[in-house]
Write a protein that holds these residues in place. Structure first.
Motif, PDB file in Angstrom:
ATOM      1  N   LYS A  66      72.081 -96.217  20.165  1.00 34.16           N
ATOM      2  CA  LYS A  66      73.109 -95.201  19.940  1.00 34.16           C
ATOM      3  C   LYS A  66      73.553 -94.536  21.240  1.00 34.16           C
ATOM      4  O   LYS A  66      74.576 -93.866  21.263  1.00 34.16           O
ATOM      5  N   ALA A  67      72.812 -94.714  22.313  1.00 36.04           N
ATOM      6  CA  ALA A  67      73.125 -94.063  23.590  1.00 36.04           C
ATOM      7  C   ALA A  67      74.500 -94.438  24.116  1.00 36.04           C
ATOM      8  O   ALA A  67      75.089 -93.711  24.896  1.00 36.04           O
ATOM      9  N   SER A  68      75.032 -95.565  23.681  1.00 36.16           N
ATOM     10  CA  SER A  68      76.341 -96.010  24.172  1.00 36.16           C
ATOM     11  C   SER A  68      77.486 -95.328  23.449  1.00 36.16           C
ATOM     12  O   SER A  68      78.631 -95.432  23.864  1.00 36.16           O
ATOM     13  N   GLY A  69      77.187 -94.667  22.323  1.00 28.66           N
ATOM     14  CA  GLY A  69      78.255 -94.045  21.541  1.00 28.66           C
ATOM     15  C   GLY A  69      79.001 -95.032  20.665  1.00 28.66           C
ATOM     16  O   GLY A  69      80.093 -94.740  20.189  1.00 28.66           O
ATOM     17  N   MET A 129      71.813-104.691  21.680  1.00 26.97           N
ATOM     18  CA  MET A 129      73.169-105.218  21.844  1.00 26.97           C
ATOM     19  C   MET A 129      73.721-105.779  20.528  1.00 26.97           C
ATOM     20  O   MET A 129      74.919-105.687  20.263  1.00 26.97           O
ATOM     21  N   ALA A 130      72.864-106.338  19.684  1.00 27.71           N
ATOM     22  CA  ALA A 130      73.323-106.805  18.367  1.00 27.71           C
ATOM     23  C   ALA A 130      73.830-105.611  17.561  1.00 27.71           C
ATOM     24  O   ALA A 130      74.911-105.659  16.963  1.00 27.71           O
ATOM     25  N   TRP A 131      73.076-104.515  17.552  1.00 29.99           N
ATOM     26  CA  TRP A 131      73.469-103.313  16.825  1.00 29.99           C
ATOM     27  C   TRP A 131      74.791-102.764  17.365  1.00 29.99           C
ATOM     28  O   TRP A 131      75.698-102.420  16.607  1.00 29.99           O
ATOM     29  N   ARG A 132      74.903-102.694  18.683  1.00 28.69           N
ATOM     30  CA  ARG A 132      76.127-102.163  19.290  1.00 28.69           C
ATOM     31  C   ARG A 132      77.343-103.019  18.946  1.00 28.69           C
ATOM     32  O   ARG A 132      78.413-102.498  18.619  1.00 28.69           O
ATOM     33  N   MET A 133      77.192-104.349  19.014  1.00 24.05           N
ATOM     34  CA  MET A 133      78.328-105.223  18.721  1.00 24.05           C
ATOM     35  C   MET A 133      78.700-105.167  17.232  1.00 24.05           C
ATOM     36  O   MET A 133      79.876-105.183  16.887  1.00 24.05           O
ATOM     37  N   LEU A 134      77.715-105.083  16.354  1.00 26.35           N
ATOM     38  CA  LEU A 134      78.012-104.966  14.927  1.00 26.35           C
ATOM     39  C   LEU A 134      78.778-103.678  14.631  1.00 26.35           C
ATOM     40  O   LEU A 134      79.622-103.642  13.742  1.00 26.35           O
ATOM     41  N   ASN A 135      78.498-102.618  15.377  1.00 30.62           N
ATOM     42  CA  ASN A 135      79.217-101.361  15.188  1.00 30.62           C
ATOM     43  C   ASN A 135      80.625-101.401  15.773  1.00 30.62           C
ATOM     44  O   ASN A 135      81.500-100.690  15.315  1.00 30.62           O
ATOM     45  N   PRO A 143      73.707-101.605  29.123  1.00 31.07           N
ATOM     46  CA  PRO A 143      74.216-100.370  29.713  1.00 31.07           C
ATOM     47  C   PRO A 143      73.725 -99.123  28.974  1.00 31.07           C
ATOM     48  O   PRO A 143      73.320 -99.200  27.813  1.00 31.07           O
ATOM     49  N   ASP A 144      73.780 -97.988  29.659  1.00 34.55           N
ATOM     50  CA  ASP A 144      73.434 -96.679  29.090  1.00 34.55           C
ATOM     51  C   ASP A 144      71.973 -96.550  28.695  1.00 34.55           C
ATOM     52  O   ASP A 144      71.640 -95.771  27.805  1.00 34.55           O
ATOM     53  N   THR A 151      65.019-104.205  29.085  1.00 31.98           N
ATOM     54  CA  THR A 151      66.414-103.785  28.919  1.00 31.98           C
ATOM     55  C   THR A 151      67.397-104.842  29.418  1.00 31.98           C
ATOM     56  O   THR A 151      68.548-104.521  29.706  1.00 31.98           O
ATOM     57  N   ALA A 152      66.954-106.059  29.503  1.00 36.23           N
ATOM     58  CA  ALA A 152      67.822-107.151  29.961  1.00 36.23           C
ATOM     59  C   ALA A 152      67.752-108.293  28.959  1.00 36.23           C
ATOM     60  O   ALA A 152      66.771-108.442  28.233  1.00 36.23           O
ATOM     61  N   LEU A 153      68.827-109.059  28.926  1.00 41.25           N
ATOM     62  CA  LEU A 153      68.827-110.252  28.084  1.00 41.25           C
ATOM     63  C   LEU A 153      69.599-111.349  28.787  1.00 41.25           C
ATOM     64  O   LEU A 153      70.343-111.093  29.729  1.00 41.25           O
ATOM     65  N   TYR A 154      69.380-112.566  28.339  1.00 41.44           N
ATOM     66  CA  TYR A 154      70.040-113.738  28.904  1.00 41.44           C
ATOM     67  C   TYR A 154      71.210-114.040  27.979  1.00 41.44           C
ATOM     68  O   TYR A 154      71.016-114.263  26.780  1.00 41.44           O
ATOM     69  N   ALA A 155      72.439-114.008  28.527  1.00 41.08           N
ATOM     70  CA  ALA A 155      73.616-114.135  27.677  1.00 41.08           C
ATOM     71  C   ALA A 155      74.650-115.070  28.290  1.00 41.08           C
ATOM     72  O   ALA A 155      74.702-115.258  29.502  1.00 41.08           O
ATOM     73  N   SER A 156      75.488-115.596  27.410  1.00 41.64           N
ATOM     74  CA  SER A 156      76.575-116.488  27.850  1.00 41.64           C
ATOM     75  C   SER A 156      77.708-115.659  28.436  1.00 41.64           C
ATOM     76  O   SER A 156      77.852-114.461  28.169  1.00 41.64           O
ATOM     77  N   LYS A 157      78.549-116.319  29.209  1.00 41.60           N
ATOM     78  CA  LYS A 157      79.699-115.673  29.832  1.00 41.60           C
ATOM     79  C   LYS A 157      80.608-115.073  28.757  1.00 41.60           C
ATOM     80  O   LYS A 157      81.101-113.956  28.901  1.00 41.60           O
TER      81      LYS A 157
END
Length: 191
Positions: free
Chosen positions: A110-113, A79-85, A30-31, A39-45
């Motif tokens: 950082k675009a997600s805030g 997404m790793a960076w965002r989740m770690l934050n 997102p964002d 900008t896409a990844l394969y992820a689990s539910k």
């Protein structure tokens, strides 16, 4: 070839964050204005649910980021960076201190805030008022006795790859010789 097939091939039919092989689907970061494979990844539910709902986050589930944050794919790094934050724990701070991202990728992350809010952010400054960041190098401006040991850290010693204390603007951590030491910012100058 469809986006999902390309992501399955890229990931080896595993979640690019957790390595899970069950309940996988495409997750669009997102964002981020760009679209497509970058900008896409394969992820689990489970990962997708927790990325979309901060209240559902299970910090132990995200210990998998220790491996996936080194991915060569920007979407995974973002997404790793965002989740770690989002997860406020000592181990996430350590991983963020080690993580490397190109400037443009970091800006997208950082675009997600998700970083620390600017209002609440603790700002660390050296003796000259220069702002210190994680990973900076500093030099000691005075001989300092290291508490709990007989060691004296000599003036002029360079301390590389410092880490900032999240709660106290006066404290940084760095290795002085072989020892990880807490140093007061008024005794250092940024290199």
């Amino acid at each position: 070839m469809s986006l999902e097939r390309e992501l399955q091939k890229r990931s080896g039919s595993k979640c690019e964050l957790s390595g899970s092989e069950e309940n996988l689907s495409v997750f669009i970061v997102p964002d981020v204005k760009e679209n497509g494979l970058q900008t896409a990844l394969y992820a689990s539910k489970t990962c997708i649910e927790q990325m979309n709902d901060s209240d559902a986050i299970d910090a132990n589930h995200w210990r998998c980021l220790n491996d996936s944050m080194w991915s060569e794919h920007d979407a995974v790094k973002i997404m790793a960076w965002r989740m770690l934050n989002r997860i406020k724990a000592d181990w996430t701070r350590d991983l963020l201190g080690m993580m490397y991202m190109e400037e443009d990728t970091l800006e997208l992350a950082k675009a997600s805030g998700d970083g620390e809010p600017e209002v609440d952010k603790v700002i660390h400054r050296d003796v000259n008022g220069v702002i210190l960041e994680n990973g900076d190098s500093v030099v000691l401006i005075k001989d300092l006795k290291v508490k709990g040991s007989s060691m004296v850290a000599k003036q002029g010693v360079a301390v590389r790859n410092i880490r900032l204390d999240r709660d106290n603007a006066e404290y940084i951590e760095g290795k002085v010789g072989p020892t990880l030491t807490v140093i007061i910012t008024k005794f250092v100058k940024k290199l």
